[in-house]
Motif scaffolding. Structure first.
Motif, PDB file in Angstrom:
ATOM      1  N   GLN A  90      15.061 112.960  93.376  1.00 26.97           N
ATOM      2  CA  GLN A  90      16.087 112.477  94.312  1.00 26.97           C
ATOM      3  C   GLN A  90      15.627 111.156  94.915  1.00 26.97           C
ATOM      4  OE1 GLN A  90      14.637 115.733  95.225  1.00 26.97           O
ATOM      5  NE2 GLN A  90      15.919 116.529  93.561  1.00 26.97           N
ATOM      6  N   VAL A  91      16.549 110.225  95.035  1.00 27.40           N
ATOM      7  CA  VAL A  91      16.270 108.931  95.664  1.00 27.40           C
ATOM      8  C   VAL A  91      17.502 108.545  96.464  1.00 27.40           C
ATOM      9  CG1 VAL A  91      15.712 106.504  95.330  1.00 27.40           C
ATOM     10  CG2 VAL A  91      14.747 108.212  93.780  1.00 27.40           C
ATOM     11  N   GLY A  92      17.286 108.115  97.705  1.00 28.79           N
ATOM     12  CA  GLY A  92      18.438 107.762  98.510  1.00 28.79           C
ATOM     13  C   GLY A  92      18.092 106.919  99.708  1.00 28.79           C
ATOM     14  N   GLU A  93      19.081 106.756 100.566  1.00 29.33           N
ATOM     15  CA  GLU A  93      18.935 105.943 101.762  1.00 29.33           C
ATOM     16  C   GLU A  93      18.141 106.686 102.829  1.00 29.33           C
ATOM     17  OE1 GLU A  93      22.889 103.298 102.058  1.00 29.33           O
ATOM     18  OE2 GLU A  93      23.274 105.456 102.145  1.00 29.33           O
ATOM     19  N   GLN A  94      17.816 105.965 103.884  1.00 33.59           N
ATOM     20  CA  GLN A  94      17.092 106.508 105.034  1.00 33.59           C
ATOM     21  C   GLN A  94      15.754 107.105 104.614  1.00 33.59           C
ATOM     22  OE1 GLN A  94      18.558 105.751 107.892  1.00 33.59           O
ATOM     23  NE2 GLN A  94      16.779 106.431 109.054  1.00 33.59           N
ATOM     24  N   LEU A 134      10.409 114.519  94.438  1.00 34.65           N
ATOM     25  CA  LEU A 134      10.070 114.817  93.056  1.00 34.65           C
ATOM     26  C   LEU A 134       9.559 116.246  93.007  1.00 34.65           C
ATOM     27  CD1 LEU A 134       9.454 114.141  90.069  1.00 34.65           C
ATOM     28  CD2 LEU A 134       7.226 113.287  90.834  1.00 34.65           C
ATOM     29  N   THR A 135      10.160 117.054  92.148  1.00 35.30           N
ATOM     30  CA  THR A 135       9.741 118.437  91.961  1.00 35.30           C
ATOM     31  C   THR A 135       9.567 118.690  90.478  1.00 35.30           C
ATOM     32  OG1 THR A 135      10.939 119.169  93.935  1.00 35.30           O
ATOM     33  CG2 THR A 135      10.308 120.861  92.352  1.00 35.30           C
ATOM     34  N   ALA A 136       8.425 119.254  90.094  1.00 35.41           N
ATOM     35  CA  ALA A 136       8.152 119.621  88.707  1.00 35.41           C
ATOM     36  C   ALA A 136       7.729 121.088  88.672  1.00 35.41           C
ATOM     37  CB  ALA A 136       7.062 118.732  88.116  1.00 35.41           C
ATOM     38  N   ARG A 137       8.317 121.845  87.742  1.00 43.27           N
ATOM     39  CA  ARG A 137       8.033 123.281  87.647  1.00 43.27           C
ATOM     40  C   ARG A 137       7.849 123.679  86.184  1.00 43.27           C
ATOM     41  NH1 ARG A 137      12.876 126.095  89.621  1.00 43.27           N
ATOM     42  NH2 ARG A 137      13.601 126.019  87.469  1.00 43.27           N
ATOM     43  N   ALA A 185      23.175 115.417  86.743  1.00 42.36           N
ATOM     44  CA  ALA A 185      23.122 114.228  87.589  1.00 42.36           C
ATOM     45  C   ALA A 185      24.121 114.409  88.719  1.00 42.36           C
ATOM     46  CB  ALA A 185      23.443 112.968  86.789  1.00 42.36           C
ATOM     47  N   ALA A 186      23.741 114.008  89.919  1.00 37.87           N
ATOM     48  CA  ALA A 186      24.614 114.198  91.078  1.00 37.87           C
ATOM     49  C   ALA A 186      24.446 113.048  92.046  1.00 37.87           C
ATOM     50  CB  ALA A 186      24.303 115.519  91.778  1.00 37.87           C
ATOM     51  N   VAL A 187      25.506 112.762  92.775  1.00 37.69           N
ATOM     52  CA  VAL A 187      25.454 111.837  93.896  1.00 37.69           C
ATOM     53  C   VAL A 187      25.976 112.572  95.122  1.00 37.69           C
ATOM     54  CG1 VAL A 187      27.729 110.861  93.352  1.00 37.69           C
ATOM     55  CG2 VAL A 187      26.128 109.560  94.767  1.00 37.69           C
ATOM     56  N   VAL A 188      25.266 112.453  96.235  1.00 36.64           N
ATOM     57  CA  VAL A 188      25.574 113.205  97.450  1.00 36.64           C
ATOM     58  C   VAL A 188      25.734 112.231  98.605  1.00 36.64           C
ATOM     59  CG1 VAL A 188      24.775 114.958  99.081  1.00 36.64           C
ATOM     60  CG2 VAL A 188      24.297 115.223  96.638  1.00 36.64           C
ATOM     61  N   GLY A 189      26.821 112.359  99.332  1.00 36.13           N
ATOM     62  CA  GLY A 189      27.025 111.607 100.561  1.00 36.13           C
ATOM     63  C   GLY A 189      26.948 112.547 101.751  1.00 36.13           C
ATOM     64  N   GLN A 190      26.133 112.202 102.735  1.00 38.83           N
ATOM     65  CA  GLN A 190      25.959 113.039 103.923  1.00 38.83           C
ATOM     66  C   GLN A 190      26.472 112.306 105.154  1.00 38.83           C
ATOM     67  OE1 GLN A 190      21.688 113.937 103.711  1.00 38.83           O
ATOM     68  NE2 GLN A 190      22.161 115.917 102.807  1.00 38.83           N
ATOM     69  N   ASN A 191      27.172 113.045 105.993  1.00 33.22           N
ATOM     70  CA  ASN A 191      27.764 112.524 107.220  1.00 33.22           C
ATOM     71  C   ASN A 191      28.609 111.279 106.923  1.00 33.22           C
ATOM     72  OD1 ASN A 191      28.291 112.541 109.995  1.00 33.22           O
ATOM     73  ND2 ASN A 191      26.704 111.022 110.367  1.00 33.22           N
ATOM     74  N   GLY A 240      20.997 109.997  95.268  1.00 31.45           N
ATOM     75  CA  GLY A 240      21.268 110.430  93.909  1.00 31.45           C
ATOM     76  C   GLY A 240      20.220 111.412  93.445  1.00 31.45           C
ATOM     77  N   SER A 241      20.609 112.309  92.551  1.00 30.76           N
ATOM     78  CA  SER A 241      19.715 113.353  92.066  1.00 30.76           C
ATOM     79  C   SER A 241      19.852 113.482  90.557  1.00 30.76           C
ATOM     80  CB  SER A 241      20.051 114.692  92.738  1.00 30.76           C
ATOM     81  OG  SER A 241      19.274 115.742  92.202  1.00 30.76           O
ATOM     82  N   LEU A 242      18.729 113.693  89.883  1.00 34.53           N
ATOM     83  CA  LEU A 242      18.712 113.914  88.439  1.00 34.53           C
ATOM     84  C   LEU A 242      17.735 115.035  88.140  1.00 34.53           C
ATOM     85  CD1 LEU A 242      19.619 112.937  85.582  1.00 34.53           C
ATOM     86  CD2 LEU A 242      17.559 111.496  85.577  1.00 34.53           C
ATOM     87  N   SER A 243      18.179 116.057  87.414  1.00 33.09           N
ATOM     88  CA  SER A 243      17.305 117.163  87.040  1.00 33.09           C
ATOM     89  C   SER A 243      17.391 117.388  85.541  1.00 33.09           C
ATOM     90  CB  SER A 243      17.671 118.438  87.796  1.00 33.09           C
ATOM     91  OG  SER A 243      18.974 118.861  87.473  1.00 33.09           O
TER      92      SER A 243
END
Length: 677
Positions: free
Chosen positions: A182-186, A191-194, A645-651, A671-674
């Motif tokens: 995940q990478v985004g503003e603020q 990074l998560t690896a399993r 792949a996802a894009v998330v907007g908060q508030n 943005g998120s990529l898994s």
């Protein structure tokens, strides 16, 4: 309808009445089967430690499942509690969270029992729940069960207002490799690896994660004169978590888990230079469990775990006590620095060390006694220790051992009537012996429609800080010049008597589930800090009343909607705590909707509304706000790998205040990529 019914109960009472009427209407619709409904009634484990459908549990429960976790777009576990009716959630400072249920919310979340796979993470030093130190990825959570109300009959002291039981995925559910970025503003990145593997008898998983956050706008304004200040809240947290399950035989299984966390957390703000500027965090745990299950109703389990949490503030500014102004200030440069004394022109120790350890041993037995009788009983012994010279004015270790034993019984008196009762006998190192009982009736009005009556009692034992906190400043000759916190006289535990009436209904024709409750709680011996020097004492009783409403609806197969509403009133004399009555927002509401757009595309949106409230302890009055979140995602197969792949907007609406008036939560996108294989 009784017009004399207290007004906060009105809406929920109508919901209960509507449920009863609809129950009779739908009882005749025999052609509709459970297969037509959106889902089966969820099965929960956290109320009585017996596996029960939601409508047969003796208390109200909210289940946050994997689909809700993913579609919410939240990447911090406390945020997920915004999906529970009646919960208030706010990030405070120093990578800590404040959580309340029907009020009484402060920076420490002292009145909840929080469990991760049966391991308590409630901190004994200050009552804080150390969310930031959890060695648990949000991607590894199977579900969260939240018991909305006291549950001390099952989990003992501190299961006072609610129990939050986080259940991680079984290693058999996580085969192969998985990476999420995940990478985004603020300042948000993660990074998560399993990796999960094994064979039929041995399954394991190993998760490594690195997370960075910067919660609020750095530039803020404080006070009526709008004085500019800078907030320093950037955090970097790294953890390693592992779990292995070994099937010893057809009936026996051994499970082991461990976790390691380290963090570099910035803290404080420019308006208070005397506060710690940063914190080094480390936490570890080891958990072992052996389980023998003959069948679904007959099994026993023994579990042991050890946890250790350490917090250092190596960059704490050196402080002096100004005897003229009678306040602690940052020392001027060029002055001598004796180790732990303070006076005009003299320095105080730099650094705050806090160390908490816990060793726990537990046994549980579930048994079907007869065709209509089931039982769960168990015992637990726990040793807790705290070290903090700054907050307890001693280099000695403070520790104590508590013991508890419980039993819960379930009796199917008639096909439509379920009678349940239980109690916890507990001896606490501060408050002695207490008993926490519960009695409940679940009556089926018609197939899929159940009324529940519940009366329970719970206790909250004082923390080490409330009972033995001791913070002093001395001259270089050893004379005390300022006492900030003083040890308390022996405190009684807080006690709550809770009464509720609930309704759980299934509406197959509408593809809907409804869960509503009315409650009336009385809290006795409320523990409150009484001023300067800070010393805690028991206060008089007060009441909390209102209701919760929870609805799950799937009007078409492609759409799922979850809505929550709560209304709460606190009636307390200002002499108990002048801010107490304002600590419960009058109304809270949340809505999470998901729609399957086809070809792997999904869209979801969340709305979170909270009324005006006052956060206790170090919090401020925060105005009512509405937060809008949205998520757009697509899943597909690439060279045999599952990709999302996802894009998330908060508030996405207006900025709002969280816990303090300087904590401004602004609009942000990530943005998120898994990738899984």
């Amino acid at each position: 309808m009784n017009r004399n019914l207290p007004h906060p109960f009105g809406k929920l009472a109508r919901a209960l009445l509507l449920g009863a009427v609809l129950a009779c209407q739908h009882a005749a619709q025999a052609a509709i089967t459970e297969a037509d409904f959106l889902d089966e009634m969820p099965v929960v484990l956290s109320v009585s430690r017996l596996s029960q459908p939601l409508n047969e549990a003796p208390a109200a429960v909210t289940v946050i499942d994997r689909d809700m976790i993913r579609t919410s777009g939240f990447r911090d576990i406390p945020d997920l509690l915004r999906l529970v009716p009646g919960f208030s959630v706010a990030y405070t400072r120093d990578n800590t969270w404040a959580i309340g249920y029907h009020g009484m919310a402060d920076a420490f979340s002292r009145r909840f029992q929080v469990l991760v796979d049966g391991r308590s993470i409630y901190g004994s030093a200050y009552g804080a729940v150390n969310w930031g130190e959890l060695a648990l990825s949000i991607d590894d959570i199977e579900r969260i069960e939240v018991v909305r109300g006291p549950n001390a009959a099952t989990f003992g002291a501190n299961a006072f207002l609610a129990v939050i039981n986080i259940i991680s995925k079984d290693p058999s559910q996580t085969p192969g490799a998985f990476v999420s970025v995940q990478v985004g503003e603020q300042g948000m990145s993660g990074l998560t690896a399993r990796y999960g593997g094994g064979n039929d008898d041995l399954r394991y998983r190993l998760t490594l994660s690195a997370q960075t956050r910067d919660r609020f706008e750095t530039d803020a304004f404080e006070g009526v004169n709008a004085v500019p200040v800078k907030l320093y809240e950037e955090t970097q947290t790294y953890f390693l978590n592992g779990r292995a399950d070994y099937r010893v035989s057809a009936t026996d299984e051994f499970s082991a888990q461990f976790g390691l966390t380290v963090g570099d957390w910035q803290a404080g703000h420019s308006g208070n230079p005397e506060e710690p500027g940063g914190q080094d965090v480390s936490a570890q745990f080891l958990q072992l469990k052996y389980r023998r299950a003959y069948n679904a109703d007959d099994e026993w389990m023994v579990q042991a775990y050890f946890s250790r949490n350490n917090l250092d503030s190596p960059n704490q500014p050196e402080l002096c006590f100004d005897t003229v102004e009678s306040e602690v200030v940052v020392c001027p440069d060029g002055l001598p620095s004796p180790p732990r004394y303070v006076a005009t022109g003299q320095r105080l120790e730099a650094g705050i060390d806090q160390l908490q350890t816990r060793l726990n041993l537990e046994f549980q037995l579930n048994r079907r006694l007869a065709p209509d009788w089931r039982m769960s009983l168990g015992a637990e012994v726990r040793h807790e220790a705290v070290e903090s010279q700054r907050y307890f004015d001693t280099q000695d270790k403070l520790d104590g051992t508590l013991g508890r034993a419980y039993v819960n019984l379930e009796w199917r008196a008639r096909p439509e009537l379920l009678v349940q009762g239980g109690a916890m006998l507990e001896h606490h190192y501060f408050t002695g012996t207490d008993v926490s009982p519960r009695a409940a009736l679940n009556y089926t009005l018609a197939e899929g429609h159940t009324l529940r009556l519940n009366v329970s009692q719970a206790y909250r034992s004082p923390t080490f800080f409330e009972q033995k906190g001791n913070q002093n400043y001395y001259t270089t000759s050893g004379t005390p010049v300022l006492q900030v916190i003083a040890p308390s006289d022996p405190l009684r535990p807080e006690r709550i008597l809770s009464r509720e009436i609930g309704y759980v209904g299934q509406y197959p024709a509408l593809h809907m589930q409804l869960d509503a409750k009315l409650f009336h709680d009385t809290i006795y011996d409320y523990i409150k800090n009484r001023g300067t020097p800070g010393q805690f004492e028991n206060r008089d009783d007060f009441t909390v009343r209102g209701g919760d409403l929870q609805l799950n609806w799937q009007p078409v197969p492609e759409m799922r909607l979850s809505a929550q509403y709560a209304r709460a009133f606190i009636e307390a004399d200002p002499s108990i705590d002048k801010d107490l009555a304002q600590s419960a927002p009058r109304n809270t509401f949340s809505l999470l909707a998901r729609y399957d757009l086809g070809q792997g595309w999904t869209a979801s949106a969340g709305v979170y509304r909270s009324g005006r409230m006052k956060w206790l302890s170090e919090g401020d009055i925060t105005q009512a706000f509405t937060r809008w979140d949205a998520r757009l995602a697509r899943r597909w197969i690439w060279q045999g790998h599952e990709v999302e792949a996802a894009v998330v907007g908060q508030n996405l609406g207006e900025d709002y205040q969280e816990f303090r008036d300087t904590n401004i939560f602004s609009r942000r996108v990530y943005g998120s990529l898994s990738l899984g294989w």
